[in-house]
Design an enzyme around this catalytic site. Structure first.
Site, short mmCIF file in Angstrom:
data_model
loop_
_atom_site.label_atom_id
_atom_site.label_comp_id
_atom_site.label_asym_id
_atom_site.label_seq_id
_atom_site.Cartn_x
_atom_site.Cartn_y
_atom_site.Cartn_z
CG HIS A 52 7.79 -11.89 4.93
ND1 HIS A 52 6.51 -11.54 4.54
CD2 HIS A 52 8.51 -11.96 3.78
CE1 HIS A 52 6.47 -11.41 3.23
NE2 HIS A 52 7.67 -11.65 2.75
CD GLU A 80 15.73 -8.83 -4.27
OE1 GLU A 80 15.60 -7.63 -4.46
OE2 GLU A 80 16.18 -9.61 -5.14
CG ASP A 81 15.48 -9.84 1.36
OD1 ASP A 81 15.64 -9.11 0.37
OD2 ASP A 81 14.40 -9.99 1.93
CG ASP A 263 -25.15 -5.46 -2.34
OD1 ASP A 263 -24.82 -4.30 -2.07
OD2 ASP A 263 -24.98 -5.98 -3.45
MN MN Z 1 8.53 -11.41 0.74
#
Ligand code: MN
Length: 728
Positions: A52, A80-81, A263
């Site tokens: 990711h 964060e993780d 369009d």
């Molecule tokens: Mn992320």
């Protein structure tokens, strides 16, 4: 080679030419760090988690962002993780990259809740305000884009939630920063999960038409290319179907079927120069039939987000309409990546001052935006740059928007007056702070309350910045200290009224009291007193209103009336209309202005019924008035008077100027007055010891305001220490 290694190679490849050897080395370091940090973590789609951040870094590489952004994006989920701390990142990768990672992490903590539009707007503003460095937003957008691309593996409810959040926060952000490439993909992906039926409807229709439309578009492309080659204009020509969301919006908001959308197809011609753009436009209109009213020149008038291109819609051979966009390569990069494109460009061309230049560029963009009223958003970006607003959280995650410099007290009262009134302390991000603490963007603020508090303190009025907090604090004093306020207020008002020659007995009159209360919006006299007591209404203001009311009612004291009536046989004065003073209920009275204080229109005034010489007008704060009022026998002769609306003519005013005594002082004063076109009637200098001089100037003026302007100007003369009005 596994997927993560493949992604790393792509990042390196994309940046090979523009990054230094050292920067590429940092990317490899970041790769090792991220792989180790996310070791063992998996994504819902079955990939290793580290894929990711690496994919996000790839998106940023396509945007041609700088090395720090790319490195930071590779590390963006570490804090964060995983257990890896920001400090380690700072040590290994430096302060700036750590700052970017921290910014992304903090944005990730902004709780999203599908609230009313106001909250959404606050949330969008907050994103910008918090991301001190705009690159944080770029990373966050790329992060969201990759998450949406891989959202299929998530449960349906999660999909919809993310899609909605993207539609409401991220896509508008991308739009307003001009990053169309990301904006369009975010919108299409979100739509797919928000309205799968509508989305499929359009994709199916387009698929059904695709063979036919591809043939047509190819023919169009060839036709244009051949002509451009012929006349020697170098170009790149792309054809495409417009993105799903814009077709969707046209169909659903204008209630059209897909064949009515003009369009659906677009041809883009990218050329080298601006002149070529206009030339190509001419050729297009020559080759195809233009639809009237569809030509837009965004080159001479760029969109608020800096987008530039020529747009026109034409009809091809088979009657198929299509839009043509013509632009230079510069315009193309700006169109695709908005602010981000410029970021890269600036980084490449400038040296040490690149950060300043970037910021200068963003500022310029903001100023451009300012001139257009369309982009509410950029006002908020401006807010961030000029920082006149802050955004903070309640512990529940609601965003509270306060003016810059707001304190804990403002925050508490913005939640609820009960919260403010019961406050005994506060925590910011879990730490106890003083009540005068100024809140900062992104802080979570918790107000500590008690049920047995004594309420706000009067000092809070000086600490609070917002009117809301101040008025709620006053409100409390109003309610809780009613009796006390009534006594205080009545005392203050009576003192003030006395200055106007009005006795408390006069307003005791029911009819007048009723008028006064109505005018000042109070129910009872004690309410009025109480308001003065807690500071909701100034005694001076109340007294002025009462004075007007008393004169309007013609309720002059009997003695005054009797004297005034007698004056009827006094010589009627011609100056009457221009004197400007009104004694309600009495006409044709000789008015003269007291020389002791020489009142000017705008001054608070009071009249004294003289014995046979009309009414003399004084300033209410005139020393003579204050002394004379002490005389009981004359008290009935003081009457309320007002300035009328139309005041003609000039008034004499007298000023005392205190200054250090110096050569040329008199000349300077005269020059200043001459420059202001003020007529001087007399000017005298009195020497005082210690090298201080006092000048007495009598001059012509129109009113108080004019006089104050003159005084202000005189204060600017070198050596002058005081200018005040004085008696003649
Ligand atoms: Mn992320």
């Amino acid at each position: 080679m596994d997927k993560k290694e493949h992604l790393l190679n792509q990042i390196i490849e994309k940046n090979q030419d523009s990054f230094s050897e050292k920067e590429l080395e940092q990317i490899r370091l970041a790769y090792d760090f991220a792989v180790k940090s996310h070791d063992g973590q998996m994504r819902k789609d079955g990939d290793e988690f580290v894929c990711h951040p690496l994919s996000v870094a790839n998106i940023l590489s396509d945007m041609e962002l700088d090395a720090q952004s790319v490195v930071a994006s590779m590390l963006h989920d570490c804090v964060e993780d995983t257990a890896a701390t920001l400090n380690v990142i700072k040590e290994k990768f430096g302060k700036e990259i750590a700052g970017l990672v921290d910014g992304v992490t903090k944005l990730g903590r902004i709780p999203y809740s599908n609230k009313e539009e106001q909250q959404m707007e606050n949330l969008r503003k907050m994103f910008l305000a918090m991301a001190k460095d705009i690159r944080v937003i770029f990373i966050k957008l790329a992060d969201r884009l990759h998450n949406l691309r891989t959202i299929a593996a998530l449960p349906e409810e999660k999909q919809r939630e993310k899609a909605l959040e993207t539609m409401e926060v991220y896509a508008p952000l991308a739009h307003r920063l001009g990053i169309y490439k990301i904006k369009l993909e975010l919108e299409d992906l979100s739509l797919k999960y928000l309205d799968p039926v509508g989305y499929n409807d359009i994709t199916e229709s387009l698929k059904a038409k695709s063979t036919e439309s591809n043939l047509l578009l190819d023919a169009v492309k060839t036709k244009i290319r051949d002509r451009l080659v012929e006349i020697g204009i170098e170009s790149r020509i792309d054809t495409r179907v417009k993105h799903i969301y814009s077709i969707y919006m046209k169909m659903y908001s204008q209630n059209k079927i897909i064949d009515e959308v003009y369009d659906l197809y677009a041809v883009r011609v990218i050329v080298e120069t601006v002149i070529d753009c206009y030339n190509v436009m001419g050729i297009i209109h020559d080759l195809f039939k233009p639809i009237p009213g569809r030509f837009k020149d965004y080159i001479s008038t760029p969109k608020p987000n800096m987008y530039q291109s020529l747009h026109t819609t034409v009809i091809g051979r088979e009657g198929m309409p299509f839009e043509v966009q013509i632009r230079t390569w510069d315009m193309h990069y700006t169109a695709e990546y908005g602010i981000a494109a410029h970021w890269k460009y600036k980084t490449k061309t400038s040296g040490k001052n690149s950060m300043d230049e970037r910021l200068a560029w963003v500022r310029q963009l903001l100023e451009n935006q300012q001139e257009t009223d369309s982009q509410e958003f950029f006002k908020s970006l401006k807010v961030d740059m000029l920082s006149d607003e802050v955004f903070v959280f309640t512990p529940k995650g609601d965003v509270v928007n306060l003016p810059a410099g707001a304190t804990i007290i403002d925050f508490a009262y913005s939640i609820h007056s009960a919260v403010g009134n019961r406050m005994v302390g506060a925590k910011v991000d879990g730490r106890i702070v003083q009540l005068d603490y100024e809140v900062k963007n992104g802080e979570i603020i918790e107000i500590l309350t008690t049920s047995s508090t004594k309420g706000p303190s009067r000092d809070w009025l000086n600490i609070a910045k917002t009117n809301e907090a101040k008025s709620k604090i006053r409100q409390w004093f109003k309610k809780e200290r009613y009796e006390e306020n009534v006594v205080e207020g009545q005392k203050a008002l009576e003192t003030e009224l006395k200055k106007h020659g009005i006795s408390p007995a006069q307003i005791g009159d029911n009819e007048i009291a009723e008028q006064i209360l109505k005018r000042l919006h109070f129910k009872t006299m004690p309410d009025l007193y109480s308001a003065i007591g807690y500071g909701g209404l100034s005694a001076q203001r109340a007294a002025n209103r009462i004075k007007e009311e008393v004169s309007r009612n013609g309720k002059l004291s009997k003695e005054a009336l009797r004297i005034l009536e007698k004056m009827d046989d006094l010589p009627k004065t011609k100056q009457m209309p221009s004197s400007g003073v009104i004694i309600e209920g009495v006409d044709n009275v000789l008015i003269k202005f007291a020389r002791c204080c020489s009142p000017l229109p705008g001054d608070d005034i009071i009249g004294f019924v003289t014995r046979g010489y009309g009414v003399s007008i004084h300033k209410t704060d005139c020393v003579n008035v204050v002394n004379a009022m002490k005389k009981q026998e004359d008290s009935e002769r003081w009457i309320p008077v007002l300035w009328g609306d139309e005041i003609l003519g000039k008034f004499s005013g007298s000023l005392c100027i205190t200054s250090e005594d110096r050569v040329g002082l008199l000349a300077d004063v005269a020059t200043v007055l001459a420059n202001m076109k003020v007529t001087i009637r007399s000017i005298n200098a009195n020497d005082i010891k210690d090298g201080t001089a006092v000048l007495n100037v009598v001059l012509e003026t129109t009113d108080r305001e004019n006089m104050e302007a003159i005084m202000k100007k005189l204060m600017t003369i070198r050596g002058v220490s005081e200018v005040r009005r004085c008696s003649m």
